[in-house]
Design a protein around this motif. Structure first.
Motif, PDB file in Angstrom:
ATOM      1  N   ASP A  90       3.730 -17.096  -2.858  1.00  0.00           N
ATOM      2  CA  ASP A  90       3.081 -16.386  -1.752  1.00  0.00           C
ATOM      3  C   ASP A  90       1.684 -15.985  -2.220  1.00  0.00           C
ATOM      4  N   GLU A  91       0.715 -16.851  -1.980  1.00  0.00           N
ATOM      5  CA  GLU A  91      -0.636 -16.642  -2.491  1.00  0.00           C
ATOM      6  C   GLU A  91      -1.319 -15.424  -1.876  1.00  0.00           C
ATOM      7  N   VAL A  92      -0.987 -15.118  -0.628  1.00  0.00           N
ATOM      8  CA  VAL A  92      -1.638 -13.995   0.056  1.00  0.00           C
ATOM      9  C   VAL A  92      -1.230 -12.668  -0.578  1.00  0.00           C
ATOM     10  N   LEU A  93       0.075 -12.446  -0.716  1.00  0.00           N
ATOM     11  CA  LEU A  93       0.542 -11.190  -1.302  1.00  0.00           C
ATOM     12  C   LEU A  93       0.235 -11.114  -2.797  1.00  0.00           C
ATOM     13  N   LEU A  94       0.260 -12.263  -3.468  1.00  0.00           N
ATOM     14  CA  LEU A  94      -0.105 -12.294  -4.887  1.00  0.00           C
ATOM     15  C   LEU A  94      -1.548 -11.831  -5.067  1.00  0.00           C
ATOM     16  N   ALA A  95      -2.442 -12.371  -4.263  1.00  0.00           N
ATOM     17  CA  ALA A  95      -3.859 -12.003  -4.364  1.00  0.00           C
ATOM     18  C   ALA A  95      -4.064 -10.531  -4.025  1.00  0.00           C
ATOM     19  N   TYR A  96      -3.300 -10.037  -3.055  1.00  0.00           N
ATOM     20  CA  TYR A  96      -3.465  -8.639  -2.645  1.00  0.00           C
ATOM     21  C   TYR A  96      -2.986  -7.688  -3.744  1.00  0.00           C
ATOM     22  N   ALA A  97      -1.810  -7.973  -4.299  1.00  0.00           N
ATOM     23  CA  ALA A  97      -1.286  -7.135  -5.382  1.00  0.00           C
ATOM     24  C   ALA A  97      -2.215  -7.188  -6.595  1.00  0.00           C
ATOM     25  N   ASN A  98      -2.753  -8.357  -6.861  1.00  0.00           N
ATOM     26  CA  ASN A  98      -3.673  -8.521  -7.987  1.00  0.00           C
ATOM     27  C   ASN A  98      -4.945  -7.698  -7.776  1.00  0.00           C
ATOM     28  N   ALA A  99      -5.458  -7.700  -6.547  1.00  0.00           N
ATOM     29  CA  ALA A  99      -6.670  -6.934  -6.246  1.00  0.00           C
ATOM     30  C   ALA A  99      -6.426  -5.436  -6.412  1.00  0.00           C
ATOM     31  N   LEU A 100      -5.271  -4.971  -5.965  1.00  0.00           N
ATOM     32  CA  LEU A 100      -4.938  -3.553  -6.118  1.00  0.00           C
ATOM     33  C   LEU A 100      -4.835  -3.180  -7.595  1.00  0.00           C
ATOM     34  N   ARG A 101      -4.213  -4.053  -8.365  1.00  0.00           N
ATOM     35  CA  ARG A 101      -4.049  -3.769  -9.795  1.00  0.00           C
ATOM     36  C   ARG A 101      -5.392  -3.800 -10.520  1.00  0.00           C
ATOM     37  N   ASN A 102      -6.218  -4.782 -10.184  1.00  0.00           N
ATOM     38  CA  ASN A 102      -7.527  -4.876 -10.830  1.00  0.00           C
ATOM     39  C   ASN A 102      -8.379  -3.647 -10.551  1.00  0.00           C
ATOM     40  N   ALA A 103      -8.287  -3.143  -9.323  1.00  0.00           N
ATOM     41  CA  ALA A 103      -9.062  -1.952  -8.961  1.00  0.00           C
ATOM     42  C   ALA A 103      -8.635  -0.759  -9.806  1.00  0.00           C
ATOM     43  N   ASP A 106       0.833  -1.210   0.000  1.00  0.00           N
ATOM     44  CA  ASP A 106       0.000   0.000   0.000  1.00  0.00           C
ATOM     45  C   ASP A 106       0.865   1.257   0.000  1.00  0.00           C
ATOM     46  N   SER A 107       1.872   1.252   0.851  1.00  0.00           N
ATOM     47  CA  SER A 107       2.745   2.418   0.973  1.00  0.00           C
ATOM     48  C   SER A 107       3.517   2.667  -0.318  1.00  0.00           C
ATOM     49  N   TYR A 108       3.976   1.592  -0.942  1.00  0.00           N
ATOM     50  CA  TYR A 108       4.735   1.713  -2.196  1.00  0.00           C
ATOM     51  C   TYR A 108       3.846   2.260  -3.312  1.00  0.00           C
ATOM     52  N   VAL A 109       2.639   1.747  -3.392  1.00  0.00           N
ATOM     53  CA  VAL A 109       1.691   2.215  -4.403  1.00  0.00           C
ATOM     54  C   VAL A 109       1.365   3.691  -4.186  1.00  0.00           C
ATOM     55  N   SER A 110       1.164   4.072  -2.945  1.00  0.00           N
ATOM     56  CA  SER A 110       0.875   5.480  -2.632  1.00  0.00           C
ATOM     57  C   SER A 110       2.026   6.378  -3.054  1.00  0.00           C
ATOM     58  N   MET A 111       3.246   5.922  -2.796  1.00  0.00           N
ATOM     59  CA  MET A 111       4.424   6.701  -3.175  1.00  0.00           C
ATOM     60  C   MET A 111       4.479   6.921  -4.685  1.00  0.00           C
ATOM     61  N   ILE A 112       4.196   5.870  -5.447  1.00  0.00           N
ATOM     62  CA  ILE A 112       4.211   5.979  -6.911  1.00  0.00           C
ATOM     63  C   ILE A 112       3.119   6.925  -7.391  1.00  0.00           C
ATOM     64  N   GLU A 113       1.922   6.759  -6.847  1.00  0.00           N
ATOM     65  CA  GLU A 113       0.786   7.547  -7.320  1.00  0.00           C
ATOM     66  C   GLU A 113       0.851   9.004  -6.868  1.00  0.00           C
ATOM     67  N   GLU A 114       1.553   9.269  -5.790  1.00  0.00           N
ATOM     68  CA  GLU A 114       1.762  10.658  -5.371  1.00  0.00           C
ATOM     69  C   GLU A 114       2.591  11.424  -6.392  1.00  0.00           C
ATOM     70  N   LYS A 115       3.361  10.682  -7.183  1.00  0.00           N
ATOM     71  CA  LYS A 115       4.176  11.287  -8.241  1.00  0.00           C
ATOM     72  C   LYS A 115       3.403  11.389  -9.559  1.00  0.00           C
ATOM     73  N   LYS A 116       2.088  11.135  -9.476  1.00  0.00           N
ATOM     74  CA  LYS A 116       1.203  11.196 -10.646  1.00  0.00           C
ATOM     75  C   LYS A 116       1.573  10.148 -11.694  1.00  0.00           C
ATOM     76  N   LYS A 117       2.026   8.995 -11.230  1.00  0.00           N
ATOM     77  CA  LYS A 117       2.362   7.894 -12.125  1.00  0.00           C
ATOM     78  C   LYS A 117       1.431   6.717 -11.856  1.00  0.00           C
ATOM     79  N   SER A 118       1.345   5.821 -12.825  1.00  0.00           N
ATOM     80  CA  SER A 118       0.528   4.620 -12.652  1.00  0.00           C
ATOM     81  C   SER A 118       1.316   3.561 -11.891  1.00  0.00           C
ATOM     82  N   ALA A 119       0.639   2.893 -10.971  1.00  0.00           N
ATOM     83  CA  ALA A 119       1.276   1.826 -10.196  1.00  0.00           C
ATOM     84  C   ALA A 119       0.977   0.444 -10.773  1.00  0.00           C
ATOM     85  N   LYS A 120       0.233   0.397 -11.878  1.00  0.00           N
ATOM     86  CA  LYS A 120      -0.174  -0.907 -12.414  1.00  0.00           C
ATOM     87  C   LYS A 120       1.013  -1.752 -12.856  1.00  0.00           C
ATOM     88  N   GLY A 121       2.003  -1.114 -13.479  1.00  0.00           N
ATOM     89  CA  GLY A 121       3.177  -1.859 -13.920  1.00  0.00           C
ATOM     90  C   GLY A 121       3.956  -2.432 -12.752  1.00  0.00           C
TER      91      GLY A 121
END
Length: 234
Positions: free
Chosen positions: A80-93, A51-66
């Protein structure tokens, strides 16, 4: 970071060298972020770090999808199925927010006059076409209302239905349609090699002006076709 293992994993998955390099560099950037901003190593990543990493990227007005996509690759490598699913959910959103819904006017070889008439009542993209034309009664009503043939409407509905496979736009949707595979159910019965061979034969016999997709490119189409429920009534 197990760079050597990750590179071998990506290579086994058929990734090109430049793609492998981008994935590795992206994970290294995340690792550096963790060390500098979160005072921890990659092995101890938790959801809040992502979450923190994505916020840092998006604060710079960049896309975090990549970045999320490469993290998904790394978490998949780690199993790591838990973190994989979480990253996937963030990207899908994020993908959902920016997703461009395919306009029906971009389909190949369709009746553009019918497309223009449909646009006058707000039917411009594949989702709208499916919603308003999935039943025979709906198509009959549209035909009478707009003075266009039911056949033209059904063609647009079927092409729209095919796009539900994912990564299927104007050329590939037309290939599926003209080859007689005009619904996900008809596609779901194939395996990738069988479908590739089917298309190869169709192209040779019909003179279709286009390339035959590689079996590897058809894997997700077939996988998605198996999951989709029938929505178009004929």
């Amino acid at each position: 970071m197990d760079e050597e293992g990750f590179r071998k994993y990506l290579k086994r998955r058929g990734k090109k060298p430049e793609v492998i390099d981008r994935n590795v560099e992206s994970v290294k950037s995340f690792t550096s972020f963790l060390q500098k901003e979160r005072s921890k190593e990659l092995a101890y990543t938790v959801k809040e770090d992502i979450d923190s990493y994505v916020s840092m990227i998006e604060e710079k007005k960049k896309s975090a999808k990549g970045a999320l996509y490469t993290l998904m690759n790394y978490f998949r490598f780690l199993e790591d199925e838990v973190l994989l699913a979480y990253a996937n959910a963030l990207r899908n959103a994020r993908t959902k927010k920016t997703r461009r819904i395919f306009p029906i006017k971009e389909f190949l070889k369709v009746d553009q006059e019918a497309v223009k008439k449909l646009a006058t009542i707000g039917i411009r993209n594949v989702e709208q076409m499916l919603e308003k034309g999935k039943t025979k009664k709906q198509r009959e009503e549209l035909s009478k209302q707009l003075d266009i043939t039911e056949e033209s409407i059904l063609e647009l509905v079927k092409l729209s239905d095919i796009t539900r496979l994912g990564y299927v736009k104007k050329k590939l949707s037309r290939l599926y349609y003209e080859a007689g595979l005009d619904s996900p159910a008809k596609i779901a019965v194939f395996d990738p090699k069988e479908l590739h061979d089917f298309f190869t034969k169709f192209v040779e016999e019909s003179g279709w002006a286009g390339m035959v997709p590689n079996p590897s490119d058809l894997v997700n189409n077939i996988k998605n076709a198996k999951k989709l429920t029938k929505v178009v009534e004929e």
